[in-house]
Design a protein around this motif. Structure first.
Motif, PDB file in Angstrom:
ATOM      1  N   ALA A 169      55.117  26.425  46.415  1.00  0.00           N
ATOM      2  CA  ALA A 169      54.433  27.226  45.400  1.00  0.00           C
ATOM      3  C   ALA A 169      55.303  27.345  44.162  1.00  0.00           C
ATOM      4  CB  ALA A 169      54.102  28.598  45.960  1.00  0.00           C
ATOM      5  N   GLY A 170      54.668  27.208  43.004  1.00  0.00           N
ATOM      6  CA  GLY A 170      55.392  27.238  41.749  1.00  0.00           C
ATOM      7  C   GLY A 170      55.818  25.869  41.262  1.00  0.00           C
ATOM      8  N   GLY A 171      55.698  24.880  42.119  1.00  0.00           N
ATOM      9  CA  GLY A 171      56.099  23.534  41.769  1.00  0.00           C
ATOM     10  C   GLY A 171      55.031  22.773  40.999  1.00  0.00           C
ATOM     11  N   SER A 172      55.323  21.496  40.762  1.00  0.00           N
ATOM     12  CA  SER A 172      54.443  20.644  39.971  1.00  0.00           C
ATOM     13  C   SER A 172      54.202  19.313  40.664  1.00  0.00           C
ATOM     14  CB  SER A 172      55.056  20.379  38.593  1.00  0.00           C
ATOM     15  OG  SER A 172      55.244  21.573  37.873  1.00  0.00           O
ATOM     16  N   LEU A 173      53.070  18.718  40.359  1.00  0.00           N
ATOM     17  CA  LEU A 173      52.730  17.374  40.790  1.00  0.00           C
ATOM     18  C   LEU A 173      51.899  16.723  39.703  1.00  0.00           C
ATOM     19  CD1 LEU A 173      51.557  17.620  44.545  1.00  0.00           C
ATOM     20  CD2 LEU A 173      53.583  16.411  43.700  1.00  0.00           C
ATOM     21  N   SER A 185      38.498  22.490  31.690  1.00  0.00           N
ATOM     22  CA  SER A 185      39.054  22.783  33.010  1.00  0.00           C
ATOM     23  C   SER A 185      38.373  24.011  33.601  1.00  0.00           C
ATOM     24  CB  SER A 185      40.553  23.043  32.920  1.00  0.00           C
ATOM     25  OG  SER A 185      41.233  21.936  32.387  1.00  0.00           O
ATOM     26  N   ALA A 186      38.328  24.045  34.911  1.00  0.00           N
ATOM     27  CA  ALA A 186      37.809  25.216  35.601  1.00  0.00           C
ATOM     28  C   ALA A 186      38.724  26.412  35.343  1.00  0.00           C
ATOM     29  CB  ALA A 186      37.706  24.941  37.092  1.00  0.00           C
ATOM     30  N   ASP A 187      38.142  27.595  35.364  1.00  0.00           N
ATOM     31  CA  ASP A 187      38.935  28.804  35.103  1.00  0.00           C
ATOM     32  C   ASP A 187      40.093  28.944  36.094  1.00  0.00           C
ATOM     33  OD1 ASP A 187      36.119  30.910  34.098  1.00  0.00           O
ATOM     34  OD2 ASP A 187      37.350  29.479  32.981  1.00  0.00           O
ATOM     35  N   SER A 188      39.881  28.487  37.316  1.00  0.00           N
ATOM     36  CA  SER A 188      40.897  28.651  38.351  1.00  0.00           C
ATOM     37  C   SER A 188      42.163  27.858  38.075  1.00  0.00           C
ATOM     38  CB  SER A 188      40.325  28.254  39.714  1.00  0.00           C
ATOM     39  OG  SER A 188      39.869  26.914  39.682  1.00  0.00           O
ATOM     40  N   VAL A 189      42.084  26.841  37.214  1.00  0.00           N
ATOM     41  CA  VAL A 189      43.252  26.012  36.933  1.00  0.00           C
ATOM     42  C   VAL A 189      43.647  26.026  35.465  1.00  0.00           C
ATOM     43  CG1 VAL A 189      42.628  24.512  38.868  1.00  0.00           C
ATOM     44  CG2 VAL A 189      42.005  23.840  36.531  1.00  0.00           C
ATOM     45  N   LYS A 190      42.867  26.697  34.647  1.00  0.00           N
ATOM     46  CA  LYS A 190      43.129  26.696  33.213  1.00  0.00           C
ATOM     47  C   LYS A 190      44.514  27.257  32.921  1.00  0.00           C
ATOM     48  CE  LYS A 190      39.375  26.893  31.113  1.00  0.00           C
ATOM     49  NZ  LYS A 190      38.061  27.274  30.553  1.00  0.00           N
ATOM     50  N   GLY A 191      45.227  26.544  32.066  1.00  0.00           N
ATOM     51  CA  GLY A 191      46.580  26.949  31.728  1.00  0.00           C
ATOM     52  C   GLY A 191      47.638  26.422  32.673  1.00  0.00           C
ATOM     53  N   ARG A 192      47.209  25.863  33.801  1.00  0.00           N
ATOM     54  CA  ARG A 192      48.156  25.322  34.780  1.00  0.00           C
ATOM     55  C   ARG A 192      47.995  23.807  34.964  1.00  0.00           C
ATOM     56  NH1 ARG A 192      47.852  26.716  39.955  1.00  0.00           N
ATOM     57  NH2 ARG A 192      45.579  27.125  39.932  1.00  0.00           N
ATOM     58  N   PHE A 193      46.773  23.321  34.882  1.00  0.00           N
ATOM     59  CA  PHE A 193      46.488  21.903  35.069  1.00  0.00           C
ATOM     60  C   PHE A 193      46.073  21.290  33.739  1.00  0.00           C
ATOM     61  CE2 PHE A 193      44.995  22.035  39.816  1.00  0.00           C
ATOM     62  CZ  PHE A 193      46.142  22.723  40.155  1.00  0.00           C
ATOM     63  N   ASN A 246      43.884   2.037  32.034  1.00  0.00           N
ATOM     64  CA  ASN A 246      42.761   2.329  32.947  1.00  0.00           C
ATOM     65  C   ASN A 246      43.129   3.434  33.940  1.00  0.00           C
ATOM     66  OD1 ASN A 246      41.349   0.321  31.665  1.00  0.00           O
ATOM     67  ND2 ASN A 246      40.837  -0.823  33.515  1.00  0.00           N
ATOM     68  N   THR A 247      43.757   4.481  33.466  1.00  0.00           N
ATOM     69  CA  THR A 247      44.262   5.517  34.351  1.00  0.00           C
ATOM     70  C   THR A 247      43.968   6.900  33.787  1.00  0.00           C
ATOM     71  OG1 THR A 247      46.051   4.067  35.101  1.00  0.00           O
ATOM     72  CG2 THR A 247      46.296   6.404  35.556  1.00  0.00           C
ATOM     73  N   VAL A 248      43.592   7.795  34.689  1.00  0.00           N
ATOM     74  CA  VAL A 248      43.431   9.203  34.336  1.00  0.00           C
ATOM     75  C   VAL A 248      44.433   9.996  35.166  1.00  0.00           C
ATOM     76  CG1 VAL A 248      41.578   9.577  36.029  1.00  0.00           C
ATOM     77  CG2 VAL A 248      41.788  11.093  34.049  1.00  0.00           C
ATOM     78  N   TYR A 249      44.948  11.057  34.576  1.00  0.00           N
ATOM     79  CA  TYR A 249      45.995  11.850  35.208  1.00  0.00           C
ATOM     80  C   TYR A 249      45.562  13.309  35.351  1.00  0.00           C
ATOM     81  CZ  TYR A 249      48.719   7.849  33.523  1.00  0.00           C
ATOM     82  OH  TYR A 249      49.179   6.584  33.263  1.00  0.00           O
ATOM     83  N   LEU A 250      46.182  13.974  36.304  1.00  0.00           N
ATOM     84  CA  LEU A 250      46.050  15.423  36.410  1.00  0.00           C
ATOM     85  C   LEU A 250      47.451  15.978  36.615  1.00  0.00           C
ATOM     86  CD1 LEU A 250      43.992  17.774  36.463  1.00  0.00           C
ATOM     87  CD2 LEU A 250      44.156  17.680  38.972  1.00  0.00           C
ATOM     88  N   GLN A 251      47.983  16.590  35.574  1.00  0.00           N
ATOM     89  CA  GLN A 251      49.287  17.242  35.659  1.00  0.00           C
ATOM     90  C   GLN A 251      49.066  18.656  36.154  1.00  0.00           C
ATOM     91  OE1 GLN A 251      52.535  16.024  34.971  1.00  0.00           O
ATOM     92  NE2 GLN A 251      53.050  17.967  35.990  1.00  0.00           N
ATOM     93  N   MET A 252      49.668  18.980  37.287  1.00  0.00           N
ATOM     94  CA  MET A 252      49.481  20.277  37.917  1.00  0.00           C
ATOM     95  C   MET A 252      50.808  21.030  37.919  1.00  0.00           C
ATOM     96  SD  MET A 252      47.017  19.195  41.103  1.00  0.00           S
ATOM     97  CE  MET A 252      48.322  18.300  41.940  1.00  0.00           C
ATOM     98  N   SER A 253      50.796  22.218  37.376  1.00  0.00           N
ATOM     99  CA  SER A 253      52.002  23.042  37.317  1.00  0.00           C
ATOM    100  C   SER A 253      51.697  24.421  37.901  1.00  0.00           C
ATOM    101  CB  SER A 253      52.470  23.176  35.869  1.00  0.00           C
ATOM    102  OG  SER A 253      52.700  21.919  35.289  1.00  0.00           O
ATOM    103  N   SER A 254      52.752  25.162  38.172  1.00  0.00           N
ATOM    104  CA  SER A 254      52.612  26.514  38.737  1.00  0.00           C
ATOM    105  C   SER A 254      51.642  26.512  39.913  1.00  0.00           C
ATOM    106  CB  SER A 254      52.130  27.492  37.652  1.00  0.00           C
ATOM    107  OG  SER A 254      53.035  27.531  36.571  1.00  0.00           O
ATOM    108  N   LEU A 255      51.838  25.562  40.799  1.00  0.00           N
ATOM    109  CA  LEU A 255      50.916  25.397  41.920  1.00  0.00           C
ATOM    110  C   LEU A 255      50.935  26.595  42.857  1.00  0.00           C
ATOM    111  CD1 LEU A 255      51.517  21.626  42.496  1.00  0.00           C
ATOM    112  CD2 LEU A 255      49.270  22.671  42.185  1.00  0.00           C
ATOM    113  N   LYS A 256      49.763  26.877  43.406  1.00  0.00           N
ATOM    114  CA  LYS A 256      49.580  27.997  44.321  1.00  0.00           C
ATOM    115  C   LYS A 256      49.073  27.472  45.662  1.00  0.00           C
ATOM    116  CE  LYS A 256      47.982  30.811  40.412  1.00  0.00           C
ATOM    117  NZ  LYS A 256      46.853  31.638  39.893  1.00  0.00           N
ATOM    118  N   PRO A 257      49.291  28.212  46.736  1.00  0.00           N
ATOM    119  CA  PRO A 257      48.767  27.754  48.036  1.00  0.00           C
ATOM    120  C   PRO A 257      47.261  27.503  48.000  1.00  0.00           C
ATOM    121  CG  PRO A 257      50.367  29.492  48.365  1.00  0.00           C
ATOM    122  CD  PRO A 257      50.163  29.380  46.881  1.00  0.00           C
ATOM    123  N   GLU A 258      46.533  28.260  47.208  1.00  0.00           N
ATOM    124  CA  GLU A 258      45.085  28.051  47.127  1.00  0.00           C
ATOM    125  C   GLU A 258      44.690  26.778  46.397  1.00  0.00           C
ATOM    126  OE1 GLU A 258      46.808  30.809  46.257  1.00  0.00           O
ATOM    127  OE2 GLU A 258      45.930  31.762  44.468  1.00  0.00           O
TER     128      GLU A 258
END
Length: 119
Positions: A14-18, A60-68, A77-89
């Motif tokens: 939790a709190g990490g990034s991918l 972005s969905a409200d649940s990830v706004k500001g984090r993803f 030919n690539t799309v990315y999703l940068q995920m930060s401040s990850l939560k168990p949910e």
């Protein structure tokens, strides 16, 4: 047609990034609206984020706004999703999808990549 292959999932605290990647085959990648969805165990698939064909518009969905952050590189030919401040949910299988109809219908899907966030 387009084929999609996701990568980049894994186990993170939790709190990490991918950063997830979705590589697309085909010559017309830039004509597709792209999106990320996710499905947690026992839950329905839910929308995460989308990006327009040229990348100028995102949402972005409200649940990830500001984090993803969703982005794309049409030259690769690539799309990315940068995920930060990850939560168990955020734990879920993440899927990328392509729409030839400006996001009205997503006709093409990847096989998914597992993201697990430990507390």
């Amino acid at each position: 047609q387009v084929q999609l292959v996701e990568s980049g999932g894994g186990l993170v605290q939790a709190g990490g990034s991918l950063r997830l990647s979705c590589a697309a085959s085909g010559r017309t990648f830039s004509s597709y609206t792209m999106a990320w969805f996710r499905q947690a165990p026992g839950k329905e698939r839910e929308f995460v984020a989308f990006i327009s064909e040229g990348g100028a518009a995102t949402y972005s969905a409200d649940s990830v706004k500001g984090r993803f952050t969703i982005s794309r590189d049409n030259a690769k030919n690539t799309v990315y999703l940068q995920m930060s401040s990850l939560k168990p949910e955020d734990t879920a299988v993440y899927y990328c999808a392509a729409s030839p109809t400006y996001g009205r219908l997503y006709d093409y899907w990847g096989q998914g990549t597992q993201v697990t966030v430990s507390s």
